[in-house]
Design an enzyme around this catalytic site. Structure first.
Site, PDB file in Angstrom:
ATOM      1  N   ASN A  38       0.804  -1.220   0.000  1.00 59.99           N
ATOM      2  CA  ASN A  38       0.000   0.000   0.000  1.00 59.99           C
ATOM      3  C   ASN A  38       0.844   1.282   0.000  1.00 59.99           C
ATOM      4  O   ASN A  38       1.661   1.487   0.891  1.00 59.99           O
ATOM      5  CB  ASN A  38      -0.923  -0.009   1.228  1.00 59.99           C
ATOM      6  N   HIS A 123     -15.096  -5.763  10.417  1.00 56.20           N
ATOM      7  CA  HIS A 123     -14.719  -4.465  10.984  1.00 56.20           C
ATOM      8  C   HIS A 123     -15.936  -3.614  11.271  1.00 56.20           C
ATOM      9  O   HIS A 123     -16.532  -3.058  10.341  1.00 56.20           O
ATOM     10  CB  HIS A 123     -13.905  -3.685   9.961  1.00 56.20           C
ATOM     11  N   ARG A 148     -14.226  -6.689  14.977  1.00 55.55           N
ATOM     12  CA  ARG A 148     -13.276  -5.688  15.446  1.00 55.55           C
ATOM     13  C   ARG A 148     -14.017  -4.377  15.667  1.00 55.55           C
ATOM     14  O   ARG A 148     -14.853  -3.984  14.839  1.00 55.55           O
ATOM     15  CB  ARG A 148     -12.181  -5.500  14.395  1.00 55.55           C
ATOM     16  N   TYR A 160      -7.668   6.366  13.082  1.00 52.49           N
ATOM     17  CA  TYR A 160      -7.518   5.130  12.316  1.00 52.49           C
ATOM     18  C   TYR A 160      -8.753   4.227  12.492  1.00 52.49           C
ATOM     19  O   TYR A 160      -9.265   4.075  13.600  1.00 52.49           O
ATOM     20  CB  TYR A 160      -6.264   4.352  12.774  1.00 52.49           C
ATOM     21  N   ASP A 211      -7.831  -2.709  17.316  1.00 55.49           N
ATOM     22  CA  ASP A 211      -6.524  -2.398  16.729  1.00 55.49           C
ATOM     23  C   ASP A 211      -6.051  -1.039  17.244  1.00 55.49           C
ATOM     24  O   ASP A 211      -6.682  -0.011  16.986  1.00 55.49           O
ATOM     25  CB  ASP A 211      -6.662  -2.349  15.193  1.00 55.49           C
ATOM     26  N   HIS A 213      -3.191   0.201  16.407  1.00 58.63           N
ATOM     27  CA  HIS A 213      -2.456   0.741  15.258  1.00 58.63           C
ATOM     28  C   HIS A 213      -1.184   1.481  15.674  1.00 58.63           C
ATOM     29  O   HIS A 213      -0.928   2.616  15.250  1.00 58.63           O
ATOM     30  CB  HIS A 213      -3.373   1.615  14.395  1.00 58.63           C
ATOM     31  N   GLU A 237      -4.453  -5.364  19.203  1.00 62.25           N
ATOM     32  CA  GLU A 237      -3.520  -5.478  18.077  1.00 62.25           C
ATOM     33  C   GLU A 237      -2.565  -4.302  17.995  1.00 62.25           C
ATOM     34  O   GLU A 237      -2.955  -3.163  18.248  1.00 62.25           O
ATOM     35  CB  GLU A 237      -4.367  -5.560  16.798  1.00 62.25           C
ATOM     36  N   GLU A 263       1.419  -7.244  11.245  1.00 59.79           N
ATOM     37  CA  GLU A 263       0.977  -7.053   9.858  1.00 59.79           C
ATOM     38  C   GLU A 263       2.053  -6.384   9.017  1.00 59.79           C
ATOM     39  O   GLU A 263       2.068  -6.531   7.797  1.00 59.79           O
ATOM     40  CB  GLU A 263      -0.336  -6.266   9.799  1.00 59.79           C
ATOM     41  N   ARG A 284       0.452 -11.775  13.056  1.00 57.88           N
ATOM     42  CA  ARG A 284      -0.373 -11.240  11.960  1.00 57.88           C
ATOM     43  C   ARG A 284       0.357 -11.160  10.622  1.00 57.88           C
ATOM     44  O   ARG A 284      -0.147 -10.579   9.668  1.00 57.88           O
ATOM     45  CB  ARG A 284      -0.908  -9.855  12.348  1.00 57.88           C
ATOM     46  N   HIS A 313      -3.191 -10.650   8.646  1.00 60.02           N
ATOM     47  CA  HIS A 313      -3.673  -9.389   8.100  1.00 60.02           C
ATOM     48  C   HIS A 313      -4.554  -9.674   6.875  1.00 60.02           C
ATOM     49  O   HIS A 313      -4.221 -10.523   6.059  1.00 60.02           O
ATOM     50  CB  HIS A 313      -2.432  -8.588   7.689  1.00 60.02           C
ATOM     51  N   ASP A 317      -6.224  -3.676   1.226  1.00 56.98           N
ATOM     52  CA  ASP A 317      -5.048  -3.445   0.376  1.00 56.98           C
ATOM     53  C   ASP A 317      -4.323  -4.760   0.067  1.00 56.98           C
ATOM     54  O   ASP A 317      -3.329  -4.766  -0.645  1.00 56.98           O
ATOM     55  CB  ASP A 317      -4.097  -2.411   0.985  1.00 56.98           C
ATOM     56  N   GLU A 340      -8.353 -11.987   9.347  1.00 60.15           N
ATOM     57  CA  GLU A 340      -9.033 -10.704   9.138  1.00 60.15           C
ATOM     58  C   GLU A 340      -9.750 -10.722   7.785  1.00 60.15           C
ATOM     59  O   GLU A 340      -9.205 -11.210   6.797  1.00 60.15           O
ATOM     60  CB  GLU A 340      -8.009  -9.563   9.161  1.00 60.15           C
ATOM     61  N   TRP A 403       1.458   6.463  12.544  1.00 62.81           N
ATOM     62  CA  TRP A 403       0.070   6.446  12.044  1.00 62.81           C
ATOM     63  C   TRP A 403      -0.560   5.106  12.352  1.00 62.81           C
ATOM     64  O   TRP A 403       0.028   4.067  12.248  1.00 62.81           O
ATOM     65  CB  TRP A 403       0.002   6.712  10.527  1.00 62.81           C
TER      66      TRP A 403
HETATM   67  C1  GCO Z   1      -5.587  -3.799   9.759  1.00 59.62           C
HETATM   68  C2  GCO Z   1      -4.580  -2.803   9.339  1.00 59.62           C
HETATM   69  C3  GCO Z   1      -4.884  -2.018   8.108  1.00 59.62           C
HETATM   70  C4  GCO Z   1      -3.695  -1.157   7.740  1.00 59.62           C
HETATM   71  C5  GCO Z   1      -3.557  -1.101   6.269  1.00 59.62           C
HETATM   72  C6  GCO Z   1      -2.367  -0.292   5.819  1.00 59.62           C
HETATM   73  O1  GCO Z   1      -5.509  -4.217  10.885  1.00 59.62           O
HETATM   74  O2  GCO Z   1      -6.403  -4.163   8.931  1.00 59.62           O
HETATM   75  O3  GCO Z   1      -4.099  -2.071  10.418  1.00 59.62           O
HETATM   76  O4  GCO Z   1      -6.074  -1.291   8.197  1.00 59.62           O
HETATM   77  O5  GCO Z   1      -3.806   0.125   8.247  1.00 59.62           O
HETATM   78  O6  GCO Z   1      -3.471  -2.414   5.798  1.00 59.62           O
HETATM   79  O7  GCO Z   1      -2.151  -0.441   4.462  1.00 59.62           O
HETATM   80 MG    MG Z   2      -3.916  -3.547  12.021  1.00 59.21          MG
END
Ligand code: GCO
Ligand code: MG
Length: 403
Positions: A38, A123, A148, A160, A211, A213, A237, A263, A284, A313, A317, A340, A403
């Site tokens: 991505n 999600h 989630r 996020y 998550d 993140h 996560e 991930e 992941r 993951h 993307d 996921e 991020w």
């Molecule tokens: C998740 C991930 C994604 C990522 C993304 C970045 O747990 O699914 O955190 O949402 O942010 O794959 O490209």
């Molecule tokens: Mg994630």
């Protein structure tokens, strides 16, 4: 000998960018591999076209392990997301070809089914707790056994995991990175009430996930994990960035909330200490960013020795080619945990017709030989690449943050 006679990279953007490798053999069998990274799509496309494909022509498509070693060990510059996504694409495509040559779905070549299907999580998100719970109830009605939860943080304009469209989340949203603002204090106050409301509305027979993140320090993660314990989350996560694997010792000392991470990992070396010291519960790492089925298999076997299960993951993307590979893999291994599942749009599904399906909270890769995914090249050509970046994040005082 099943000679590789050609290989091509196909970049398409049916709503979002995907990079696909197609390998062709002398007897007409073809295989597909996902190489999507991505926001860095064209770097992988070039790595494949300029540096990998010339080395593939003339090799025996059946020699998957040898080709993997050739591309990894033989390259001198090892690892990294671009290299490992490119190797993953080759590996997936070769497994796809082997399955087609055998006339068997890939999971049969990996040892056969170890379960009826792969439990997936959907999600649920919303700008408020009410919206998120409402969305989660929809998932529960559709049969999801795991959901989630991501909710807006009061006082922050965006965060996020929360999208305008309740069903399709796409964080790579702009031609240049969007900038978002973050406050750990506001966030930490917002998550326990979300889980409390979720248990009250959804009951206890559904797994709830969250998550972070990468946005907390280890000690903050320890606190959030402890605050969530009464609601028995399935996992927390990416609580903290994992470059320093030893950081997870501190989180473990403070909470029994299960931890998932990885991930962004691309090799077993990124999680060796996390797994060996049992600092996590779910790994992941994914088929596309961690070197394909051949390498993910090694990670999963190593994890199995340490009671760590997979939780791959599966964001949008990752293309349907990766989703199929993940499902064949997850169905076959002994230590599958959860997968996921962020649904692709109808536009994406049309470009990548596939044999996998969802029913009753589980996904199954289907019985088509190989991976069971096709690429409609004529349709793909109608959706040219469009540059799109993931956002960057700053603290409220302007400091650049994760991020
Ligand atoms: C998740 C991930 C994604 C990522 C993304 C970045 O747990 O699914 O955190 O949402 O942010 O794959 O490209
Ligand atoms: Mg994630």
């Amino acid at each position: 000998m099943l000679e590789i006679t050609g290989a091509r990279v196909i970049v398409t953007s049916p709503g979002r960018n995907f990079v696909t490798l197609k390998i062709e053999t002398k007897d007409g069998l073809t295989g597909l591999g996902d190489a999507t990274l991505n926001g860095r799509e064209l770097a992988v496309a070039s790595y494949l076209t300029d540096h990998v494909i010339p080395c593939l022509i003339g090799r025996d498509a059946h020699r998957i392990e040898d080709i993997w070693q050739y591309l990894y060990r033989g390259a001198y510059w090892r690892r990294g997301p671009v290299t490992m996504s490119a190797i993953a694409a080759v590996d997936m495509a070769l497994w796809d070809i082997k399955g087609k040559a055998a006339g068997l779905p890939l999971y049969q070549l990996l040892g056969g089914a170890s379960r009826e299907g792969c439990m997936v999580y959907g999600h649920a998100n919303g700008t408020t707790i009410e919206e998120t719970i409402d969305n989660a109830l929809h998932y529960k009605e559709q049969g999801y056994r795991a959901i989630r939860l991501q909710s807006g943080v009061p006082g922050l304009a965006s965060t996020y995991g929360v999208s305008r469209d309740r069903y399709f989340y796409e964080p790579a949203d702009a031609d240049l990175p969007t900038e978002t603002l973050w406050s750990t204090e506001k966030y930490l106050r917002s998550v326990p009430p979300l889980f409390e409301a979720a248990r009250a509305a959804l009951g206890w027979d559904v797994h709830l996930l969250h998550d972070v993140h990468h946005r907390l320090t280890p000690i903050e993660a320890g606190r959030l994990g402890r605050d969530l314990e009464p609601y028995r989350p399935f996992w927390m996560e990416d609580a903290t960035p994992a470059e320093n694997q030893a950081n997870f010792r501190l989180i473990r000392q403070h909470t029994t909330t299960p931890l998932a991470v990885g991930e962004v990992f691309n090799s077993v070396w990124d999680c060796k200490q996390l797994i060996e010291e049992q600092l996590i519960d779910y790994i992941r790492a994914t088929v596309v960013h961690a070197g394909g089925i051949t390498h993910l298999r090694r990670i999963a076997s190593f994890a199995d020795l340490h009671n760590v299960r997979t939780g791959c993951h599966g964001a949008t993307d990752l293309s349907p080619v990766s989703m199929a590979a993940a499902l064949h893999f997850g169905l076959s291994i002994p230590n599958f945990g959860i997968q996921e599942y962020m649904r692709h749009t109808g536009k994406t599904d049309a470009v990548f017709p596939h044999a996998y399906s969802f029913a009753d909270g589980l996904m199954h890769p289907g019985e088509a030989p190989g991976l069971g995914v096709e690429l409609d090249e004529a349709l793909a050509a109608e959706h040219p690449y469009k540059r799109a970046y993931l956002p960057v994040n700053r603290l409220e005082d302007g400091t650049l943050y994760n991020w």
